[in-house]
Structure formats: structure tokens, C-alpha cells
Design a protein around this motif. Structure first.
Motif, PDB file in Angstrom:
ATOM      1  N   GLY A 161     -58.928 -21.959   6.420  1.00 51.05           N
ATOM      2  CA  GLY A 161     -58.369 -21.328   5.101  1.00 51.05           C
ATOM      3  C   GLY A 161     -56.696 -21.208   5.096  1.00 51.05           C
ATOM      4  N   ALA A 162     -56.378 -21.353   3.792  1.00 50.63           N
ATOM      5  CA  ALA A 162     -54.697 -21.145   3.882  1.00 50.63           C
ATOM      6  C   ALA A 162     -54.163 -19.947   4.057  1.00 50.63           C
ATOM      7  N   GLY A 163     -53.172 -19.804   4.831  1.00 47.56           N
ATOM      8  CA  GLY A 163     -52.637 -18.306   5.223  1.00 47.56           C
ATOM      9  C   GLY A 163     -51.228 -18.192   4.193  1.00 47.56           C
ATOM     10  N   VAL A 164     -50.525 -17.203   4.585  1.00 51.53           N
ATOM     11  CA  VAL A 164     -49.332 -17.132   4.063  1.00 51.53           C
ATOM     12  C   VAL A 164     -48.229 -18.180   4.117  1.00 51.53           C
ATOM     13  N   SER A 165     -47.710 -18.641   3.142  1.00 52.45           N
ATOM     14  CA  SER A 165     -46.836 -19.701   3.259  1.00 52.45           C
ATOM     15  C   SER A 165     -45.490 -19.400   2.883  1.00 52.45           C
ATOM     16  N   GLN A 166     -44.546 -19.822   3.344  1.00 55.18           N
ATOM     17  CA  GLN A 166     -43.181 -19.340   3.041  1.00 55.18           C
ATOM     18  C   GLN A 166     -42.074 -20.621   3.030  1.00 55.18           C
ATOM     19  N   SER A 167     -41.368 -20.619   2.127  1.00 53.68           N
ATOM     20  CA  SER A 167     -40.282 -21.879   2.032  1.00 53.68           C
ATOM     21  C   SER A 167     -38.870 -21.197   1.514  1.00 53.68           C
ATOM     22  N   PRO A 168     -38.001 -22.021   2.064  1.00 52.88           N
ATOM     23  CA  PRO A 168     -37.867 -23.098   3.259  1.00 52.88           C
ATOM     24  C   PRO A 168     -38.349 -22.339   4.586  1.00 52.88           C
ATOM     25  N   SER A 169     -38.307 -23.290   5.592  1.00 52.45           N
ATOM     26  CA  SER A 169     -38.642 -22.888   6.822  1.00 52.45           C
ATOM     27  C   SER A 169     -37.573 -22.479   7.485  1.00 52.45           C
ATOM     28  N   ASN A 170     -36.026 -23.321   7.047  1.00 52.57           N
ATOM     29  CA  ASN A 170     -34.800 -22.923   7.463  1.00 52.57           C
ATOM     30  C   ASN A 170     -33.939 -22.993   6.364  1.00 52.57           C
ATOM     31  N   LYS A 171     -33.001 -22.056   6.242  1.00 49.26           N
ATOM     32  CA  LYS A 171     -31.708 -22.206   5.339  1.00 49.26           C
ATOM     33  C   LYS A 171     -30.711 -21.792   6.219  1.00 49.26           C
ATOM     34  N   VAL A 172     -29.521 -22.799   6.034  1.00 47.19           N
ATOM     35  CA  VAL A 172     -28.158 -22.742   6.076  1.00 47.19           C
ATOM     36  C   VAL A 172     -27.290 -22.492   4.991  1.00 47.19           C
ATOM     37  N   THR A 173     -26.462 -21.324   5.104  1.00 46.94           N
ATOM     38  CA  THR A 173     -25.725 -21.335   3.919  1.00 46.94           C
ATOM     39  C   THR A 173     -24.244 -20.831   4.334  1.00 46.94           C
ATOM     40  N   GLU A 174     -23.418 -20.801   3.249  1.00 49.05           N
ATOM     41  CA  GLU A 174     -22.094 -20.364   3.489  1.00 49.05           C
ATOM     42  C   GLU A 174     -21.875 -18.844   3.110  1.00 49.05           C
ATOM     43  N   LYS A 175     -21.251 -18.231   3.944  1.00 50.06           N
ATOM     44  CA  LYS A 175     -20.875 -16.738   3.461  1.00 50.06           C
ATOM     45  C   LYS A 175     -20.541 -16.743   1.962  1.00 50.06           C
ATOM     46  N   GLY A 176     -21.029 -15.783   1.327  1.00 52.07           N
ATOM     47  CA  GLY A 176     -20.877 -15.646  -0.121  1.00 52.07           C
ATOM     48  C   GLY A 176     -21.680 -16.368  -1.201  1.00 52.07           C
ATOM     49  N   LYS A 177     -22.702 -17.181  -0.747  1.00 46.17           N
ATOM     50  CA  LYS A 177     -23.312 -17.967  -1.523  1.00 46.17           C
ATOM     51  C   LYS A 177     -24.564 -16.944  -1.687  1.00 46.17           C
ATOM     52  N   ASP A 178     -25.390 -17.128  -2.974  1.00 44.74           N
ATOM     53  CA  ASP A 178     -26.818 -16.746  -3.008  1.00 44.74           C
ATOM     54  C   ASP A 178     -27.865 -17.656  -2.473  1.00 44.74           C
ATOM     55  N   VAL A 179     -29.137 -16.976  -2.097  1.00 46.47           N
ATOM     56  CA  VAL A 179     -30.130 -17.519  -1.531  1.00 46.47           C
ATOM     57  C   VAL A 179     -31.314 -16.991  -2.116  1.00 46.47           C
ATOM     58  N   GLU A 180     -32.388 -17.781  -2.090  1.00 51.49           N
ATOM     59  CA  GLU A 180     -33.811 -17.609  -2.566  1.00 51.49           C
ATOM     60  C   GLU A 180     -34.765 -17.921  -1.542  1.00 51.49           C
ATOM     61  N   LEU A 181     -35.741 -16.977  -1.261  1.00 53.39           N
ATOM     62  CA  LEU A 181     -36.664 -17.360  -0.276  1.00 53.39           C
ATOM     63  C   LEU A 181     -38.022 -17.046  -0.886  1.00 53.39           C
ATOM     64  N   ARG A 182     -39.083 -17.691  -0.473  1.00 53.32           N
ATOM     65  CA  ARG A 182     -40.130 -17.815  -1.311  1.00 53.32           C
ATOM     66  C   ARG A 182     -41.333 -17.425  -0.424  1.00 53.32           C
ATOM     67  N   CYS A 183     -42.252 -16.824  -1.154  1.00 50.93           N
ATOM     68  CA  CYS A 183     -43.422 -16.457  -0.246  1.00 50.93           C
ATOM     69  C   CYS A 183     -44.818 -16.755  -1.278  1.00 50.93           C
ATOM     70  N   ASP A 184     -45.898 -17.454  -0.741  1.00 43.81           N
ATOM     71  CA  ASP A 184     -47.140 -17.363  -1.314  1.00 43.81           C
ATOM     72  C   ASP A 184     -48.131 -16.811  -0.244  1.00 43.81           C
ATOM     73  N   PRO A 185     -48.484 -15.639  -0.735  1.00 42.76           N
ATOM     74  CA  PRO A 185     -49.560 -14.898   0.050  1.00 42.76           C
ATOM     75  C   PRO A 185     -50.724 -15.730  -0.154  1.00 42.76           C
ATOM     76  N   ILE A 186     -51.685 -14.938   0.633  1.00 40.17           N
ATOM     77  CA  ILE A 186     -53.256 -15.460   0.630  1.00 40.17           C
ATOM     78  C   ILE A 186     -53.679 -15.274  -0.538  1.00 40.17           C
ATOM     79  N   SER A 187     -54.526 -16.007  -1.049  1.00 39.62           N
ATOM     80  CA  SER A 187     -55.038 -15.944  -2.317  1.00 39.62           C
ATOM     81  C   SER A 187     -56.084 -15.068  -2.451  1.00 39.62           C
ATOM     82  N   GLY A 188     -55.870 -13.986  -3.468  1.00 35.89           N
ATOM     83  CA  GLY A 188     -57.023 -12.689  -3.388  1.00 35.89           C
ATOM     84  C   GLY A 188     -56.164 -11.666  -2.854  1.00 35.89           C
TER      85      GLY A 188
END
Lengths: 116, 112
Positions: free
Chosen positions: A1-28
Motif C-alpha cells: 500500500g502507498a505510504g507517506v510521500s514527499q516531494s521534492p526528494s532533494n532541493k538546492v536553493t540559494e540563501k534568501g529564496k523561498d522554498v515549498e516542501l510537499r507531503c502526501d499522507p497515508i490515505s485516511g
């Protein structure tokens, strides 16, 4: 069954930039958690969502960090004006929720954030 | 993802031997405890849990012992295998709120 998924798996950014990290939990699963795992700091709690209740934001390290959970499912962790000390692995976990006692939290693979 | 890293306590064990990993917790109000296993590049994986009204719980090749008097938790792995090489974390959860508080982790290295 599907577990918790996250994206991106890796993120490189420059100081001062904004980042968004995503999480999809287990259904239910109605409870969702964000943790941060830093080198030398171990795993630390950031924020917790349970159903429609107000989130527990007690672990957020500064006002540059925010998170939201739309429709009781997917969650986004946003870090504004990133700093080098924000470099870490950001882990999301979910659990069934609704229990007054402890219940098992299942973790995703994490997003590895590197701020240059 | 990496765990604590450079200063992580390490347990080196021969394949086939039993492993014991120890953890001290600080909150006497904690009533739920979990052991997680984390392999390199992956998130923590649930191994076994125990509630504060118990002092021992067994799973497949693993046993968790809880001593509330001295606030000590241990994980025993029987017949340790190469696939058991990982970092192991204990976590506690208090009666109020559902966030987990993690210990610093122990790295287990299984020698063939």
C-alpha cells in the motif's frame, strides 16, 4: 500500500529564496506532522495538524517557517528567506489520528534541503 | 536522510549475535514509546512500540523493555543480520499532544 510521500526528494536553493516542501499522507490518516532532521541536532518536531483543529505550531523555529494543510490531506511546509542553517532533511509523518493515546506515526522519505 | 551523524554512538555487533540498544528518556509523563530504524537516505521506519502500562513487548526478533522507575528504554534484536545495520531512534510521546520527542540515535553496524 502507498505510504507517506514527499516531494521534492532533494532541493538546492540559494540563501534568501523561498522554498515549498510537499507531503502526501497515508490515505485516511487525519493527523500529519512535520519534523526536521539536522546534522548534530537529531529529529525535532515542527508542526502538527489534526483534522480541522488549529495546528500545533510550537516547534516552528522562526516566523520564516509556515505550513498549511488543504482539504485535510496534502500539506505544504514553506520556508521564506532561507538561511544556511535551514539545511536539513525535512520529514513528514502521518497517523490515523483522533486517539487520545499515542499512536504510531509513519514517516515519508524526507526532503533533503541544502541552502547555499 | 542522515541522522545525528559524526558523534553518533555506534554499536558494532557480529552477525548472528544479539544487539541491545539503550535509551534514556526524560519526561516521566510520557506514556507511549516507539523504536524507529532509519537506513541511509530513508525516513524512520517503525519497529515496535510499548505503552507505559507494560514493561516488555515482543515482536519478530525484537523486544522492547521499559523501566519507568529509571526512565529507561531498550531494544533487543535477536540474531542480528546485515540488514539490521542502520541508525535506531527511540521516541516518546506524552499524554498531552501527539508530537514525538526523539532520542539522539544509535548506529548499529553488523559485521559479517
Amino acid at each position: 500500500g502507498a505510504g507517506v510521500s514527499q516531494s521534492p526528494s532533494n532541493k538546492v536553493t540559494e540563501k534568501g529564496k523561498d522554498v515549498e516542501l510537499r507531503c502526501d499522507p497515508i490515505s485516511g490518516h487525519t493527523a500529519l506532522y512535520w519534523y526536521r532532521q539536522s546534522l548534530g541536532q537529531g529529529l525535532e518536531f515542527l508542526i502538527y495538524f489534526q483534522g480541522n483543529s488549529a495546528p500545533d505550531k510550537s516547534g516552528l523555529p522562526s516566523d520564516r517557517f509556515s505550513a498549511e494543510r488543504t482539504g485535510g490531506s496534502v500539506s505544504t511546509l514553506t520556508i521564506q528567506r532561507t538561511q544556511q542553517e535551514d539545511s536539513a532533511v525535512y520529514l513528514c509523518a502521518s497517523s490515523l489520528g483522533g486517539s487520545l493515546q499515542g499512536e504510531t506515526q509513519y514517516f515519508g522519505p524526507g526532503t533533503r534541503l541544502l541552502v547555499l | 536522510g542522515e541522522s545525528v551523524g559524526l558523534h553518533l554512538p555506534t554499536l558494532s555487533v557480529q552477525e548472528g549475535d544479539n544487539s541491545i540498544i539503550n535509551c534514556a528518556y526524560s519526561n516521566s509523563a510520557s506514556d507511549y514509546f516507539i523504536w524507529y530504524k532509519q537506513e541511509s537516505g530513508k525516513g524512520p521506519q517503525f519497529i515496535i512500540d510499548i505503552r507505559s502500562n507494560m514493561d516488555k513487548r515482543q515482536g519478530q526478533r525484537v523486544t522492547v523493555l521499559l523501566n519507568k522507575t529509571v526512565k529507561h528504554l531498550s531494544l533487543q534484536i535477536a540474531a542480528t543480520q546485515p540488514g539490521d545495520s542502520a541508525v535506531y531512534f527511540c521516541a516518546e510521546q506524552g499524554a498531552a499532544g501527539n508530537k514525538l520527542t526523539f532520542g539522539g540515535g544509535t548506529r548499529v553496524l553488523v559485521k559479517p
